[in-house]
Design a protein around this motif. Sequence first.
Motif, mmCIF file in Angstrom:
data_model
loop_
_atom_site.group_PDB
_atom_site.id
_atom_site.type_symbol
_atom_site.label_atom_id
_atom_site.label_comp_id
_atom_site.label_asym_id
_atom_site.label_seq_id
_atom_site.Cartn_x
_atom_site.Cartn_y
_atom_site.Cartn_z
ATOM 1 N N CYS A 1 0.836 -1.214 0.000
ATOM 2 C CA CYS A 1 0.000 0.000 0.000
ATOM 3 C C CYS A 1 0.871 1.264 0.000
ATOM 4 C CB CYS A 1 -0.961 0.006 1.193
ATOM 5 S SG CYS A 1 -0.187 0.328 2.767
ATOM 6 N N LYS A 2 0.227 2.388 -0.297
ATOM 7 C CA LYS A 2 0.914 3.688 -0.299
ATOM 8 C C LYS A 2 0.454 4.483 0.919
ATOM 9 C CE LYS A 2 2.122 7.615 -3.200
ATOM 10 N NZ LYS A 2 2.290 8.093 -4.555
ATOM 11 N N GLN B 1 -7.103 11.232 -4.038
ATOM 12 C CA GLN B 1 -7.072 9.764 -3.978
ATOM 13 C C GLN B 1 -5.685 9.180 -4.274
ATOM 14 O OE1 GLN B 1 -10.367 8.020 -6.154
ATOM 15 N NE2 GLN B 1 -11.745 9.682 -5.570
ATOM 16 N N LEU C 1 -6.946 10.547 0.241
ATOM 17 C CA LEU C 1 -7.156 9.104 0.416
ATOM 18 C C LEU C 1 -8.082 8.574 -0.672
ATOM 19 C CD1 LEU C 1 -7.659 8.674 4.258
ATOM 20 C CD2 LEU C 1 -6.060 7.350 2.850
ATOM 21 N N ARG C 2 -7.831 7.346 -1.091
ATOM 22 C CA ARG C 2 -8.774 6.685 -2.000
ATOM 23 C C ARG C 2 -10.024 6.309 -1.203
ATOM 24 N NH1 ARG C 2 -9.181 1.617 -0.244
ATOM 25 N NH2 ARG C 2 -7.336 0.468 0.416
ATOM 26 N N VAL D 1 -3.354 8.178 -2.061
ATOM 27 C CA VAL D 1 -2.793 7.213 -1.098
ATOM 28 C C VAL D 1 -3.880 6.291 -0.531
ATOM 29 C CG1 VAL D 1 -0.901 8.787 -0.455
ATOM 30 C CG2 VAL D 1 -2.987 8.770 0.912
ATOM 31 N N ASP D 2 -3.391 5.158 0.022
ATOM 32 C CA ASP D 2 -4.301 4.182 0.646
ATOM 33 C C ASP D 2 -4.459 4.425 2.138
ATOM 34 O OD1 ASP D 2 -4.440 2.390 -1.747
ATOM 35 O OD2 ASP D 2 -2.301 2.204 -1.346
ATOM 36 N N GLU D 3 -3.423 5.000 2.750
ATOM 37 C CA GLU D 3 -3.416 5.186 4.201
ATOM 38 C C GLU D 3 -2.801 6.550 4.529
ATOM 39 O OE1 GLU D 3 -4.028 2.729 6.736
ATOM 40 O OE2 GLU D 3 -4.291 0.955 5.473
ATOM 41 N N GLY E 1 5.371 -1.464 -1.661
ATOM 42 C CA GLY E 1 4.595 -0.322 -1.179
ATOM 43 C C GLY E 1 5.379 0.981 -1.299
ATOM 44 N N GLY F 1 -10.010 4.193 1.978
ATOM 45 C CA GLY F 1 -8.698 4.360 2.623
ATOM 46 C C GLY F 1 -8.852 4.774 4.077
ATOM 47 N N ARG F 2 -7.786 4.550 4.830
ATOM 48 C CA ARG F 2 -7.881 4.742 6.299
ATOM 49 C C ARG F 2 -7.020 5.896 6.774
ATOM 50 N NH1 ARG F 2 -5.794 -0.141 10.134
ATOM 51 N NH2 ARG F 2 -4.150 0.012 8.559
ATOM 52 N N ARG G 1 -12.412 5.458 8.170
ATOM 53 C CA ARG G 1 -12.316 5.077 6.750
ATOM 54 C C ARG G 1 -12.987 6.121 5.910
ATOM 55 N NH1 ARG G 1 -9.268 0.710 5.255
ATOM 56 N NH2 ARG G 1 -9.108 -0.679 7.037
#
Length: 198
Positions: free
Chosen positions: A40-41, A103, A131-132, A105-107, A64, A135-136, A196
């Motif tokens: 993940c990113k 969007q 965030l996507r 990054v994932d985190e 990642g 994503g968190r 999230r």
Amino acid sequence: MSHKKAYFDEKAAKWDTLIEDEVILRLKNMVEELALPPGCKVLDLGTGTGVLVPLLIEAVGSAGNVVGLDFAPQMLAEARKKYQYPNLEFIEGAAEEIPLTDQAVDEVVCNSAFPHFDDLRRSAQEMARVLRPGGRVTVMHPHSREYINNLHVSLGGAVQNCLLPEEKEMKSIFAEAGFAEITLEDAPQGYCLSGRKA
Ligand SMILES: C[S@@+](CC[C@H](N)C(=O)[O-])C[C@H]1O[C@@H](n2cnc3c(N)ncnc32)[C@H](O)[C@@H]1O
């Protein structure tokens, strides 16, 4: 230059000597508990001297990516001296205007930095924007809210008003920014808000 940026730049060279082994251990445990998906990113928001960076790099693996963002150039200079990986990038910028596309990054992980941001609502909105969907966000500290707020008041000066809001306010900041499934844990060993992007 803002007085807070100058404050952190002035502290940069000695920052790492101020961090106790116990704190590093807590951070290690907290990052492990996040169970970041390999590949993940992650955006490390308010990365400072990159205290979290080796933990994040290990968690995301070679597939990642980690982006460390901070507004204080001297803090980033210290981070760049210590860490060079092909999948790591440090960028200078403000949490209230994150220089990343929507969007991207994932985190988002924000350790020991959120109460320092000048505009908490705007920074939470920016975290949601980069965030996507799904994503968190994780806002964490290796201490309780009470400890952090007392520390900042006792330090005074540029950080005396850098206070973590109470639980209801924190949850509302992140809900209004577009986060769902918001949880908040506050204990002597650490503070962690997670949500999230809806
Ligand atoms: C207490 S330090 C924590 C640094 C690092 N995350 C750590 O755990 O050691 C807070 C960091 O937030 C950065 N910071 C404060 N306000 C900021 C803002 N508005 N935008 C970006 N970075 C900011 C400071 O420059 C500093 O490096």
